[in-house]
Design an enzyme around this catalytic site. Structure first.
Site, PDB file in Angstrom:
ATOM      1  N   LYS A 123       2.775   4.805   0.638  1.00  0.00           N
ATOM      2  CA  LYS A 123       1.850   5.220  -0.580  1.00  0.00           C
ATOM      3  C   LYS A 123       0.423   4.757   0.228  1.00  0.00           C
ATOM      4  CE  LYS A 123       3.716   2.676  -3.455  1.00  0.00           C
ATOM      5  NZ  LYS A 123       4.628   2.099  -2.799  1.00  0.00           N
ATOM      6  N   ARG A 149       4.157   1.546 -12.784  1.00  0.00           N
ATOM      7  CA  ARG A 149       5.028   0.938 -12.118  1.00  0.00           C
ATOM      8  C   ARG A 149       6.293   1.065 -12.897  1.00  0.00           C
ATOM      9  NH1 ARG A 149       3.223  -0.903  -7.260  1.00  0.00           N
ATOM     10  NH2 ARG A 149       4.776  -2.318  -6.443  1.00  0.00           N
ATOM     11  N   ARG A 187       5.280  -4.388   9.137  1.00  0.00           N
ATOM     12  CA  ARG A 187       3.880  -4.059   8.615  1.00  0.00           C
ATOM     13  C   ARG A 187       2.458  -5.178   8.912  1.00  0.00           C
ATOM     14  NH1 ARG A 187       2.907  -2.064   2.632  1.00  0.00           N
ATOM     15  NH2 ARG A 187       4.004  -4.024   2.227  1.00  0.00           N
ATOM     16  N   ARG A 198       1.998  -9.516   5.206  1.00  0.00           N
ATOM     17  CA  ARG A 198       1.953  -9.472   3.786  1.00  0.00           C
ATOM     18  C   ARG A 198       2.865 -10.870   3.186  1.00  0.00           C
ATOM     19  NH1 ARG A 198       1.179  -4.343   0.424  1.00  0.00           N
ATOM     20  NH2 ARG A 198       2.988  -5.234  -0.874  1.00  0.00           N
TER      21      ARG A 198
HETATM   22  P1  AP5 Z   1       2.623   1.408   3.335  1.00  0.00           P
HETATM   23  O1  AP5 Z   1       1.809   2.935   3.476  1.00  0.00           O
HETATM   24  O2  AP5 Z   1       1.828   0.099   3.446  1.00  0.00           O
HETATM   25  O3  AP5 Z   1       3.502   1.826   2.119  1.00  0.00           O
HETATM   26  P2  AP5 Z   1       3.417   1.210   0.643  1.00  0.00           P
HETATM   27  O4  AP5 Z   1       4.116   2.481  -0.042  1.00  0.00           O
HETATM   28  O5  AP5 Z   1       1.924   1.314   0.155  1.00  0.00           O
HETATM   29  O6  AP5 Z   1       4.153  -0.080   0.537  1.00  0.00           O
HETATM   30  P3  AP5 Z   1       3.891  -1.481  -0.190  1.00  0.00           P
HETATM   31  O7  AP5 Z   1       4.401  -2.431   0.269  1.00  0.00           O
HETATM   32  O8  AP5 Z   1       2.315  -1.435  -0.436  1.00  0.00           O
HETATM   33  O9  AP5 Z   1       3.983  -0.940  -1.883  1.00  0.00           O
HETATM   34  P4  AP5 Z   1       4.365  -1.663  -2.890  1.00  0.00           P
HETATM   35  O10 AP5 Z   1       4.526  -0.779  -4.093  1.00  0.00           O
HETATM   36  O11 AP5 Z   1       5.509  -2.541  -2.908  1.00  0.00           O
HETATM   37  O12 AP5 Z   1       3.207  -2.834  -2.995  1.00  0.00           O
HETATM   38  P5  AP5 Z   1       1.855  -3.115  -3.791  1.00  0.00           P
HETATM   39  O13 AP5 Z   1       0.879  -3.624  -3.094  1.00  0.00           O
HETATM   40  O14 AP5 Z   1       1.777  -1.729  -4.696  1.00  0.00           O
HETATM   41  O15 AP5 Z   1       3.463   1.680   4.607  1.00  0.00           O
HETATM   42  C1  AP5 Z   1       4.552   0.646   4.967  1.00  0.00           C
HETATM   43  C2  AP5 Z   1       4.752   0.527   6.456  1.00  0.00           C
HETATM   44  O16 AP5 Z   1       5.431   1.629   6.853  1.00  0.00           O
HETATM   45  C3  AP5 Z   1       3.311   0.379   7.167  1.00  0.00           C
HETATM   46  O17 AP5 Z   1       3.707  -0.548   8.395  1.00  0.00           O
HETATM   47  C4  AP5 Z   1       3.156   1.835   7.943  1.00  0.00           C
HETATM   48  O18 AP5 Z   1       2.475   1.679   9.023  1.00  0.00           O
HETATM   49  C5  AP5 Z   1       4.535   2.291   7.931  1.00  0.00           C
HETATM   50  N1  AP5 Z   1       4.674   3.982   7.552  1.00  0.00           N
HETATM   51  C6  AP5 Z   1       4.014   4.595   6.482  1.00  0.00           C
HETATM   52  N2  AP5 Z   1       4.353   5.640   6.685  1.00  0.00           N
HETATM   53  C7  AP5 Z   1       5.159   6.041   7.675  1.00  0.00           C
HETATM   54  C8  AP5 Z   1       5.763   7.011   8.358  1.00  0.00           C
HETATM   55  N3  AP5 Z   1       5.562   8.150   7.692  1.00  0.00           N
HETATM   56  N4  AP5 Z   1       6.568   6.537   9.322  1.00  0.00           N
HETATM   57  C9  AP5 Z   1       6.743   5.633   9.921  1.00  0.00           C
HETATM   58  N5  AP5 Z   1       5.990   4.376   9.409  1.00  0.00           N
HETATM   59  C10 AP5 Z   1       5.130   4.501   8.284  1.00  0.00           C
HETATM   60  O19 AP5 Z   1       2.411  -4.168  -4.749  1.00  0.00           O
HETATM   61  C11 AP5 Z   1       2.810  -5.402  -4.309  1.00  0.00           C
HETATM   62  C12 AP5 Z   1       3.074  -6.613  -5.479  1.00  0.00           C
HETATM   63  O20 AP5 Z   1       2.023  -6.312  -6.292  1.00  0.00           O
HETATM   64  C13 AP5 Z   1       4.185  -6.037  -6.414  1.00  0.00           C
HETATM   65  O21 AP5 Z   1       5.463  -6.355  -5.918  1.00  0.00           O
HETATM   66  C14 AP5 Z   1       4.057  -6.440  -7.720  1.00  0.00           C
HETATM   67  O22 AP5 Z   1       4.128  -7.904  -7.845  1.00  0.00           O
HETATM   68  C15 AP5 Z   1       2.309  -6.377  -7.860  1.00  0.00           C
HETATM   69  N6  AP5 Z   1       1.964  -5.199  -8.529  1.00  0.00           N
HETATM   70  C16 AP5 Z   1       1.204  -4.024  -7.893  1.00  0.00           C
HETATM   71  N7  AP5 Z   1       1.262  -3.189  -8.610  1.00  0.00           N
HETATM   72  C17 AP5 Z   1       1.742  -3.271  -9.997  1.00  0.00           C
HETATM   73  C18 AP5 Z   1       1.984  -2.714 -11.305  1.00  0.00           C
HETATM   74  N8  AP5 Z   1       1.442  -1.506 -11.565  1.00  0.00           N
HETATM   75  N9  AP5 Z   1       2.570  -3.457 -12.216  1.00  0.00           N
HETATM   76  C19 AP5 Z   1       3.166  -4.986 -11.764  1.00  0.00           C
HETATM   77  N10 AP5 Z   1       2.946  -5.429 -10.655  1.00  0.00           N
HETATM   78  C20 AP5 Z   1       2.234  -4.577  -9.629  1.00  0.00           C
END
Ligand code: AP5
Length: 250
Positions: free
Chosen positions: A13, A88, A127, A160
């Site tokens: 994402k 979410r 990552r 992270r």
């Molecule tokens: P990346 O693009 O970083 O993946 P992502 O989907 O953004 O993953 P996140 O871990 O950031 O998602 P998340 O939803 O768990 O975390 P968030 O920050 O929202 O890609 C991942 C890796 O894969 C990278 O190394 C990239 O290079 C590689 N890659 C990407 N595409 C590729 C491809 N096509 N081929 C090969 N490699 C590829 O949330 C973190 C925390 O915050 C949550 O756990 C929660 O505690 C809190 N939080 C955030 N939002 C909310 C909410 N709305 N409600 C409640 N809590 C929340």
């Protein structure tokens, strides 16, 4: 453009949102990034969010909705946005719909980046994110040229805190239980599109970009005003016209 990027942790994402920002110049609104900034700055809100984040659990809706409300009311969000990591769960999606309908700018499409869970563990443990500019790397699939330094700005690359194996397992469980049901929520609204997220980053981007192009060509929706007591209710808008080459829900 007003889109939601859906997908499990590590589905890409953030990577795809950044590419959309580069191409279209509209803001990426990532609740994860906003929460991590609050944690790093040790704000009261960040302190409340920290424990849940480190355990791989969702932060409370109250905190997240407060952040989103503020961010969506910033001037740059008026020209569109890419929501990354929000909503979410169903209550967040309902609150978002209410907020955006009030602002007269409903979500146009929810794009699910579909990746098998067995691929996600490697993506997340590998990552690395630049502490200065936020560029995302992967030591297995997309390594930086210099160890632990960003190719774009030379900033320090960080792993992270929630990308440890046991926390990732919690995040994936939370995704299945709370976030995956959103696909049905957006499918019912005829706004769900699915792309294969296992392909190369550029191929995933092309697939997302064609969806964006198709929804941008659709006529702006009629925003229903609340009918006055004496007025007859507006007829419900007809279903969306199918976009060239793709159907919502595919
Ligand atoms: P990346 O693009 O970083 O993946 P992502 O989907 O953004 O993953 P996140 O871990 O950031 O998602 P998340 O939803 O768990 O975390 P968030 O920050 O929202 O890609 C991942 C890796 O894969 C990278 O190394 C990239 O290079 C590689 N890659 C990407 N595409 C590729 C491809 N096509 N081929 C090969 N490699 C590829 O949330 C973190 C925390 O915050 C949550 O756990 C929660 O505690 C809190 N939080 C955030 N939002 C909310 C909410 N709305 N409600 C409640 N809590 C929340």
């Amino acid at each position: 453009m007003r889109i939601v990027l859906l997908g499990a942790p590590g589905s890409g994402k953030g990577t795809q949102a950044k590419k959309l920002v580069e191409k279209y110049g509209i803001p990426q609104i990532s609740t994860g990034d906003l929460l991590r900034e609050a944690v790093a700055a040790r704000t009261p809100l960040g302190m409340r969010a920290k424990e849940a984040m480190e355990a791989g659990q969702l932060v409370t809706d109250e905190i997240v909705l407060g952040i989103i409300r503020e961010r969506l009311s910033a001037p740059d969000a008026g020209k569109g946005f890419i929501l990354d990591g929000f909503p979410r769960n169903i209550p967040q999606a309902e609150a978002l719909d209410q907020m955006l309908t009030g602002l007269g700018m409903p979500v146009q499409a929810a794009i699910l980046i579909d990746v098998d869970f067995d691929v996600l563990m490697q993506r997340l443990t590998g990552r690395r994110t630049c502490a200065s500019c936020g560029a995302v790397y992967n030591i297995f699939t997309h390594p930086p040229q210099l160890d632990e330094r960003c190719d774009k700005c030379g900033g320090e690359l960080r792993h992270r805190a929630d990308d440890r194996e046991e926390t990732i397992a919690n995040r994936l469980r939370g995704y299945t239980a709370q976030t995956a049901p959103l696909t049905e929520y957006f499918r019912r609204q005829e706004k769900l599109f699915t792309v294969d997220g296992v392909s190369d980053v550029e191929d995933v981007f092309d697939a997302i970009d064609s969806i964006v192009a198709a929804v941008e060509q659709e006529p702006a929706p009629v925003v229903e005003a609340k009918p006055k007591p004496e007025a007859k209710p507006e007829p419900k808008p007809a279903g969306r016209a199918p976009s060239a080459g793709m159907e919502p829900g595919e």
